[in-house]
Enzyme design. Sequence first.
Site, PDB file in Angstrom:
ATOM      1  N   HIS A 168       0.751  -1.003   0.096  1.00  0.00           N
ATOM      2  CA  HIS A 168      -0.098  -0.102   0.450  1.00  0.00           C
ATOM      3  C   HIS A 168       0.789   1.263  -0.013  1.00  0.00           C
ATOM      4  CE1 HIS A 168      -2.637   3.114   1.388  1.00  0.00           C
ATOM      5  NE2 HIS A 168      -3.896   1.596   1.737  1.00  0.00           N
ATOM      6  N   GLU A 272      -1.131   0.891  -5.336  1.00  0.00           N
ATOM      7  CA  GLU A 272      -0.435   0.214  -4.651  1.00  0.00           C
ATOM      8  C   GLU A 272      -0.415  -0.751  -5.501  1.00  0.00           C
ATOM      9  OE1 GLU A 272      -4.397   0.116  -1.191  1.00  0.00           O
ATOM     10  OE2 GLU A 272      -4.149   2.549  -1.583  1.00  0.00           O
TER      11      GLU A 272
HETATM   12  C1  BG6 Z   1      -6.950   2.506   0.921  1.00  0.00           C
HETATM   13  C2  BG6 Z   1      -7.947   1.972   0.538  1.00  0.00           C
HETATM   14  O1  BG6 Z   1      -6.398   1.381  -0.024  1.00  0.00           O
HETATM   15  O2  BG6 Z   1      -6.667   2.682   2.078  1.00  0.00           O
HETATM   16  C3  BG6 Z   1      -9.234   2.676   1.241  1.00  0.00           C
HETATM   17  O3  BG6 Z   1      -8.613   1.637  -0.880  1.00  0.00           O
HETATM   18  C4  BG6 Z   1      -8.803   3.171   2.100  1.00  0.00           C
HETATM   19  O4  BG6 Z   1     -10.475   2.459   1.568  1.00  0.00           O
HETATM   20  C5  BG6 Z   1      -6.847   3.415   2.765  1.00  0.00           C
HETATM   21  O5  BG6 Z   1      -9.641   3.854   2.901  1.00  0.00           O
HETATM   22  C6  BG6 Z   1      -7.261   3.281   4.031  1.00  0.00           C
HETATM   23  O6  BG6 Z   1      -6.513   2.787   4.954  1.00  0.00           O
HETATM   24  P1  BG6 Z   1      -6.709   2.969   6.169  1.00  0.00           P
HETATM   25  O7  BG6 Z   1      -6.982   1.928   6.682  1.00  0.00           O
HETATM   26  O8  BG6 Z   1      -5.091   2.623   6.401  1.00  0.00           O
HETATM   27  O9  BG6 Z   1      -7.127   4.238   6.614  1.00  0.00           O
END
Ligand code: BG6
Length: 300
Positions: A168, A272
Site C-alpha cells: 500500500h 498500491e
Molecule cells: C486504501 C483503501 O487502500 O486504503 C481506502 O482503498 C482506505 O478505502 C485507505 O481508506 C486507507 O486505509 P487505512 O485503514 O490505512 O485508513
Amino acid sequence: MHTSGQLDQLNKFQIPGQVAIGTGKGGLSRLLIHTPASEAEIYLQGAHVTRFQKQGEEALLFLSECSRFEPGQPIRGGIPIILPWFGNRPGSPAHGFARTSEWTLNETTALPGGGVRVVLTLPGATAGTSWSPFEARYTITVTDTLAAELTITNLSADTELPLENCLHTYFTIGDVDQVTVRGLKGIRFLDKVANFAEKIETGEEIRVTAEVDRVYLDTTDRVEIADPALQRRIRVAKSGSASTVVWNPWIAKAKAMADFGDEEYRGMICVESGNVAANQLKIPPGGSATLGVVLSSTRL
Ligand code: BG6
C-alpha cells in the site's frame, strides 16, 4: 517494542556505515539504511518501510506528520503491508494484521555496488486466527531504487489458502492538482467512492480532483506518476500482482482521519500493487506466491 536484551540480539544485523538498528519513534525498533545512492528506514512493526530517499531528491515515500508510532497501531505512510485481507472486515482490523504485527529481522546483506538487502519474516502469524497457517517473507533491496518482494507460503499440507495482499505505497508528490497517473487505460475498476460500482477507466491519464479510491482489476502493467511540481516521474513496476489500487482521501476524508494532516492530501498519492477482491490469491497446500514491486524515479 524491544527490551534492551532484544536490541542486543538485533545488533548483530548492523553493518557499519550501512545498517544501523535502534529505537525510532514511539519506542519502536527500526533500521536506518544508508547506500551511496539513497537512504531508507524500516520499522520492524509491520516490516514497514517508512522512508526511501535518493540522494539529491525529495523523499519518494510520503509519511504523515500526524502518523501514530505506537505498538499495534498502523503507521500512516510509507509502505504498509496489507495481508491477509484488504479493506474492512467486520470485527477485525482494517487491511489485516500484518501491518501491526512485529516482524522478525532475518538478514541484512551489503550488496556489491553499495546496496543493502534486508529480509524480515512473519512467522506463526496466524496463531489464534481462523487462517490456515502461513509464513510471510519480505525482502527489501535498497539501491537507487526500492525493490520489495513479499512471499507467502501456505504451510498447510491439505488446505488451500485464500488471501488478499497489497503493498500500500504512499508516494510524495509536489502538488496533487498537477499530478497525472498513467498505465490504467481500459482497465475495469471498482469505484469505492461510488459504492463499489464497476467502471472502466477511459482516460489515458488519471487526475485527482476529488476523493479517489479505485481498485483496478486484472492489470499487471506498470504505472507511472508524473509530478511536474517536483519535476519527477515515479515508476511502479510490479510482478505477481493482478490489482492496482489508487487512493487519495481528498478534503473531507483527510479531515476525518486523526493520523493524517488536513492539508496532506495535496502532497501524497497511493498507488498500491497487490491481489485483492476478485483477484484474491488461492495458494495451494505447500505452495507459495510472490508479490513484487520496484519503485524508481527519474527527472521529468
Ligand atoms: C486504501 C483503501 O487502500 O486504503 C481506502 O482503498 C482506505 O478505502 C485507505 O481508506 C486507507 O486505509 P487505512 O485503514 O490505512 O485508513
